[in-house]
Design an enzyme around this catalytic site. Sequence first.
Site, short mmCIF file in Angstrom:
data_model
loop_
_atom_site.label_atom_id
_atom_site.label_comp_id
_atom_site.label_asym_id
_atom_site.label_seq_id
_atom_site.Cartn_x
_atom_site.Cartn_y
_atom_site.Cartn_z
N SER A 560 13.75 69.74 30.27
CA SER A 560 13.97 70.00 29.14
C SER A 560 13.79 71.87 28.69
O SER A 560 14.23 73.04 29.73
CB SER A 560 13.93 69.76 27.85
OG SER A 560 14.97 69.41 27.09
N ASP A 645 23.85 64.16 30.75
CA ASP A 645 23.06 64.06 29.74
C ASP A 645 23.83 66.03 28.46
O ASP A 645 24.58 66.54 28.50
CB ASP A 645 22.06 65.65 30.17
CG ASP A 645 21.14 65.84 29.25
OD1 ASP A 645 20.51 66.16 28.20
OD2 ASP A 645 20.38 66.22 30.43
N HIS A 680 19.83 62.55 29.86
CA HIS A 680 19.04 63.48 29.53
C HIS A 680 17.45 62.78 29.60
O HIS A 680 16.25 63.39 30.34
CB HIS A 680 18.47 64.07 27.95
CG HIS A 680 17.84 64.77 27.82
ND1 HIS A 680 18.36 66.31 28.51
CD2 HIS A 680 16.52 65.48 27.07
CE1 HIS A 680 16.90 66.92 27.94
NE2 HIS A 680 16.38 66.70 27.58
#
Length: 708
Positions: A560, A645, A680
Amino acid sequence: MKKIYLGLLVMSASTFQSQQFPNLKTPVAEKQEHIREIHGDKVNDPYYWMIDYFKKGKDSTKVVDYLKAENTYWEGMMKDTEPFREKLFQEMKARIKEKDESVPVFKNGYHYYSRTETGKQYFKYCRKKGSLTAPEEVLLDVDQMAEGHPYYAASGFSISPDNTKMIYGVDDVSRRQYKLFLKDLSTGKTIDLGIKNTTGSATWANDNKTIFYTSKNPETLLTEKIFRHTLGTDSTKDVLVYEEKDKTNYIGVGKTKNNKFILIESRATTSSETRYLDANDPNGNFKVFQPRIKDVLYDVTSLEDKFLVTTNKDALNFKVVEVPLDKTGIENWKDFIPHRKDVLMEDVSAFKNYLVFSERQNGLTQLVIYDRKTGKKEFLKFDEAAYTVYPSANPEYNTDNFRFGYTSMITPSSQYEQDLKTGKRTLLKQQEVLGGYQKENYTTERLFATAKDGTRIPISIVYKKGFKKDGKNPLLLYAYGSYGSSMDATFSSNRLSLLDRGFAYAIAHIRGGQEMGRQWYEDGKMMKKKNTFTDFIDAGEYLVKEKYTSPKHLYAQGGSAGGLLMGAIANMSPELWNGVISQVPFVDVVNTMLDTSIPLTTNEYDEWGNPNNKEAYFYMKSYSPYENIEKKNYPNLLVTTGLHDSQVQYFEPAKWVAKLRDMKTDKNVLLLKTDMDYGHGGASGRFDYLKDIALVYAFMFKLEGINK
């Protein structure tokens, strides 16, 4: 175990490459001209179409076909590792106690816990009334609920004050957009409330029939509205009680631990605002606790006779103030725990007779017990030099028992209960590592690298005893470095598969986190963001200098915002790493921050800056991984993403990989893996995520010549 001599691998990268990976044709992404022009700066983005195709309702076949081609490529390149990956998966899974149960948590007359069963991917959420010897009541069988779904997440289990009803949320797409359901715990009947696009939880008023929930914008996924719903009524008629107009703020709703107030919190990176309502008067009007002030954050804790407020008002590292229940404005705030330059105040856990403060000093977490009657303070003490300690579930207000978690890089996660009155400490449960784990076989150290500007950067490292510091052994360096999120030293049973094969594992506690206090965060964001990247590089260089490893055997990993870190360090210092693992990476910083229709973009302005501002634009452009790819050699790269995501859209890593393929001059491996069913957080099942870890490990092992 047979000793593996990792230092024998001295062949060049190109020779290594040709022997280790098949010579498959790489996917080539189409280029289309797209000019971005802002602040007098013109940039051609030939892969912008990957955004365009999916965002604007066009046929998405083209971009999906490209992602599938990349998946076919990585599968072919890693084909020979399939048996080894399966072995790693089974090895890591075998350390997990499949039939297990969480430590029961007592609240309002019931003990709540979850339990898992052998062979099942999810769990059952249960309770027992009054005593742990009472009959079990299975509130939700998530194993059964998840059947037929490639992804399934149930969350936000919220029990009504009278213990007869439960609200919970379900996301079966992996976009973090939850539907709310009501279960009657007396009859077992479940009702779809018709409430969609929520954060997955709801807050009960004290009347047992009114709930408050947060609604998201369906496109940007920003939390922007709070609604009140009365059970038995049409959800389309729910009452809007708050709407956030500032698109840089997140909002949420909750209840104070003593059940007196419903709180609505609006929060950005640098400021916050709270509203409160008597939980006995759900139809009343919320009052503003203290209007938001630029660069002032505050959190509210309710006691019987006053509020405590944790704030950074005139206190960089935060302090605790007290304020009357009926006069909550800042002019009435009075210091309760004053500001300290060397201690970061993080949280307050409130009980009827005690308070427990969560603090951070010298980069380590600490807990402090405060007797509300005498004012006496006591630190909880531990033996290890580096560890992590934190409050665990403590929902009951009228108790003198405090639950906390403890772990280190060699100590499995442990749950303790401490009698705040007597000081007696009881180990309730320690993570059981099947297969005979012995912590004395491993060593952990706390190191400090010196950054280019003289700042000392903490590093936590663990390795198996016998590890030689001769520069010939592999090491995986991990970091995050954003949002003030501290990456503390914790245990992982999966990590043993690395350590037992000769790897060391290290965490660089770089600026952008908050390990060393609030200033540590301030020095790693906005116009100081590059400190995050150079700190990580300096940590890697230190580990090489001290001969823990060498560039031929040094690996970097982040996800991330940590994936942004990976992209930046691959551009800035590609020769330092043999391999980089960048997971769900935020790598197209400028384009994403310019596009307010992308989920969560506007919430990020206080972290990265707003590129509509000229100075912020050019600073962002100077480090954004996608913008700074050059014709040069890059390390071996494994990149992962998820089609659904909602945090970092799939097209960021896809564009990045496509541009890297076009520009890089080396023959090192570049792999892009897209999970077509997930978002995600990856897979939702209890064991499926281990397959992703097995791939990461197999990627590094393949580069090291380790195949068993």
